[in-house]
Motif scaffolding. Sequence first.
Motif, PDB file in Angstrom:
ATOM      1  N   VAL A 146      -6.586   1.220  -2.420  1.00 34.07           N
ATOM      2  CA  VAL A 146      -5.198   1.077  -2.889  1.00 34.07           C
ATOM      3  C   VAL A 146      -4.569  -0.047  -2.045  1.00 34.07           C
ATOM      4  N   ALA A 150       0.130  -2.156  -4.424  1.00 33.24           N
ATOM      5  CA  ALA A 150      -0.295  -1.372  -5.588  1.00 33.24           C
ATOM      6  C   ALA A 150       0.799  -0.357  -5.943  1.00 33.24           C
ATOM      7  N   LEU A 172      -4.278  -2.295  -8.260  1.00 34.09           N
ATOM      8  CA  LEU A 172      -5.427  -1.611  -7.660  1.00 34.09           C
ATOM      9  C   LEU A 172      -6.640  -2.542  -7.641  1.00 34.09           C
TER      10      LEU A 172
END
Length: 264
Positions: A146, A150, A172
């Motif tokens: 992540v 994100a 992502l």
Amino acid sequence: MRLPTPAIAQRMPASVRSQRARAQLSPGYPDFVIVEQSAAPLGTGRATARDAVGGAARSGGTARDTARPGVSAHGVARPLRARSAALLLALAVAGCAQSPADPEADAPVGNAVHSSDAAAAPTTLTGAGVFKPRTTMAIVYNRKLVPKGAQASVTAESTGGKTVTSLVVEGLVPNHRYGAHLHVAPCGKGPAAAGAHFQHIAGRADATSEVWLDLKTDGSGAGRATARHDWSLTGEVPHSLVLHARPTTPDEQPAPRIACLTLN
């Protein structure tokens, strides 16, 4: 020897006989008694209005006080007046019996419910944010999967016995498969804070009872997923969406939790 002639009762006048016959007719209302009073026998002194007035004068009253209720001053019953009174009362009672019922008393207490899911009030749950390490609204547990910046948003809409849940992610890791599920508790500082998977039917760990939102990102790290269920969110509802490192595998333990969104 000449035998004595038997006494013959004198016949009452036809008008009196007619009144007496009518007095014996019952109007059919047991709450009323029709008084029958024939004229005094002829030859023994007939009751007259003069007698009634004289009796009233002696008692300090009037002819109306002396006469019996329902009986004329001539001693003859008044069946017509009694029958009229009985008829009027019967009509009044019938009118009350046929009066409209109280609308509030007859109002339905309520409508019949055949399915608790179909009758459930509409419910909408949402959560969104940029994943950061120190906020429980959108918290990150693994920066490798992540990346910074994100973000994600999730919406669960439940109405009419159906629930539709949608997830959208951006930033992502590109072309990566993630697992995602709704969980029973809000996000916390640790991955375990969100608790177990939300289950509409307790103990059933499959896509018909749980809400699975697995997805694969595109080349820019964006992706989306939608889950549809034929049940409503009633009673206990989910409170978070947890992003997992890998897609869901029913026969294996869930992959590690890498991020979480709290639902409101």
